[in-house]
Motif scaffolding. Structure first.
Motif, PDB file in Angstrom:
ATOM      1  N   UNK A   6       0.837  -1.193   0.000  1.00  0.00           N
ATOM      2  CA  UNK A   6       0.000   0.000   0.000  1.00  0.00           C
ATOM      3  C   UNK A   6       0.874   1.245   0.000  1.00  0.00           C
ATOM      4  N   UNK A   7       0.216   2.387   0.123  1.00  0.00           N
ATOM      5  CA  UNK A   7       0.935   3.650   0.237  1.00  0.00           C
ATOM      6  C   UNK A   7       0.969   4.405  -1.065  1.00  0.00           C
ATOM      7  N   UNK A  11      -2.010   1.163  -7.456  1.00  0.00           N
ATOM      8  CA  UNK A  11      -2.886   0.051  -7.104  1.00  0.00           C
ATOM      9  C   UNK A  11      -2.396  -0.618  -5.833  1.00  0.00           C
ATOM     10  N   UNK A  12      -3.257  -0.698  -4.837  1.00  0.00           N
ATOM     11  CA  UNK A  12      -2.939  -1.478  -3.647  1.00  0.00           C
ATOM     12  C   UNK A  12      -3.128  -2.936  -4.028  1.00  0.00           C
ATOM     13  N   UNK A  13      -2.103  -3.744  -3.793  1.00  0.00           N
ATOM     14  CA  UNK A  13      -2.207  -5.169  -4.127  1.00  0.00           C
ATOM     15  C   UNK A  13      -1.952  -6.008  -2.881  1.00  0.00           C
ATOM     16  N   UNK A  92       8.675  -7.790  -9.569  1.00  0.00           N
ATOM     17  CA  UNK A  92       7.501  -7.969 -10.428  1.00  0.00           C
ATOM     18  C   UNK A  92       6.241  -7.441  -9.752  1.00  0.00           C
ATOM     19  N   UNK A  93       6.084  -7.750  -8.492  1.00  0.00           N
ATOM     20  CA  UNK A  93       4.883  -7.338  -7.767  1.00  0.00           C
ATOM     21  C   UNK A  93       4.843  -5.825  -7.582  1.00  0.00           C
ATOM     22  N   UNK A  94       6.011  -5.228  -7.379  1.00  0.00           N
ATOM     23  CA  UNK A  94       6.063  -3.771  -7.265  1.00  0.00           C
ATOM     24  C   UNK A  94       5.646  -3.122  -8.578  1.00  0.00           C
ATOM     25  N   UNK A  95       5.980  -3.775  -9.685  1.00  0.00           N
ATOM     26  CA  UNK A  95       5.551  -3.286 -10.990  1.00  0.00           C
ATOM     27  C   UNK A  95       4.043  -3.326 -11.135  1.00  0.00           C
ATOM     28  N   UNK A 119      13.602   2.345  -1.322  1.00  0.00           N
ATOM     29  CA  UNK A 119      12.781   1.650  -2.316  1.00  0.00           C
ATOM     30  C   UNK A 119      13.647   0.821  -3.261  1.00  0.00           C
ATOM     31  N   UNK A 120      14.784   1.371  -3.684  1.00  0.00           N
ATOM     32  CA  UNK A 120      15.664   0.643  -4.606  1.00  0.00           C
ATOM     33  C   UNK A 120      16.179  -0.649  -3.984  1.00  0.00           C
ATOM     34  N   UNK A 121      16.417  -0.639  -2.692  1.00  0.00           N
ATOM     35  CA  UNK A 121      16.848  -1.856  -2.004  1.00  0.00           C
ATOM     36  C   UNK A 121      15.740  -2.903  -2.048  1.00  0.00           C
ATOM     37  N   UNK A 122      14.503  -2.463  -1.806  1.00  0.00           N
ATOM     38  CA  UNK A 122      13.376  -3.400  -1.855  1.00  0.00           C
ATOM     39  C   UNK A 122      13.202  -3.983  -3.248  1.00  0.00           C
ATOM     40  N   UNK A 123      13.321  -3.140  -4.272  1.00  0.00           N
ATOM     41  CA  UNK A 123      13.128  -3.609  -5.647  1.00  0.00           C
ATOM     42  C   UNK A 123      14.079  -4.750  -6.007  1.00  0.00           C
TER      43      UNK A 123
END
Length: 165
Positions: A6-7, A11-13, A92-95, A119-123
């Protein structure tokens, strides 16, 4: 056992790690931090995607429609699923969530508090969703591993929600 994203997203997935065991994108934990295996897995992933695309085009031209999930799992593959630990790349999910351009950090809500990372670390990270073939029930539903392997001994555990900021 679900993890919402979220955030600052279009789209919240909701992620459901319990079904990832059958996902072709999963990676063996033992191979996740091996660069050669990662390149080979990417090549395999591209080949599988090309095969799926070809099959979809072929199936769309058939009448009547046939079951699109007709891939069967052999007994050996099924046994392998029940013995190994797996991670899933989160990119992929972040996309799918379509992160907005001004987002730069993420807060991971865990059972033990919050963890804030770039965010880049999470990606570029992996989510561990199965250990020895079983879902992570006690300290899950997922653990986060950085792609460089720097937190292999101490992953972020018990992630219950991912908030993009």
């Amino acid at each position: 056992m679900i993890v919402p994203i979220t955030g600052n997203v279009t789209y919240t997935i909701t992620l459901d790690p319990t079904v990832w065991i059958f996902d072709d994108r999963k990676i063996l934990l033992d191979e996740a931090f091996d660069l050669d295996s990662e390149k080979e897995a990417e090549k395999d992933s591209l080949e599988k995607a090309a095969d799926r695309f070809s099959q979809e085009v072929y199936q769309q031209n058939l009448k009547p429609p046939i079951n699109k999930s007709n891939k069967t799992i052999s007994r050996n593959e099924g046994q392998k699923f029940l013995e190994n630990s797996y991670v899933m790349p989160i990119a992929t999910f972040l996309g799918y969530a379509e992160i907005k351009e001004n987002a730069d950090h993420v807060t991971l809500e865990t059972a033990n508090g919050e963890e804030r990372i770039p965010l880049e670390t999470l990606k570029a990270s992996y989510l561990l969703f199965a250990k020895d073939g079983k879902p992570l029930k006690e300290d899950g539903p997922v653990h986060l591993f950085y792609s460089d392997g720097s937190n292999q001994e101490n992953p972020i555990k018990g992630i219950q929600k991912i908030i993009v900021e």
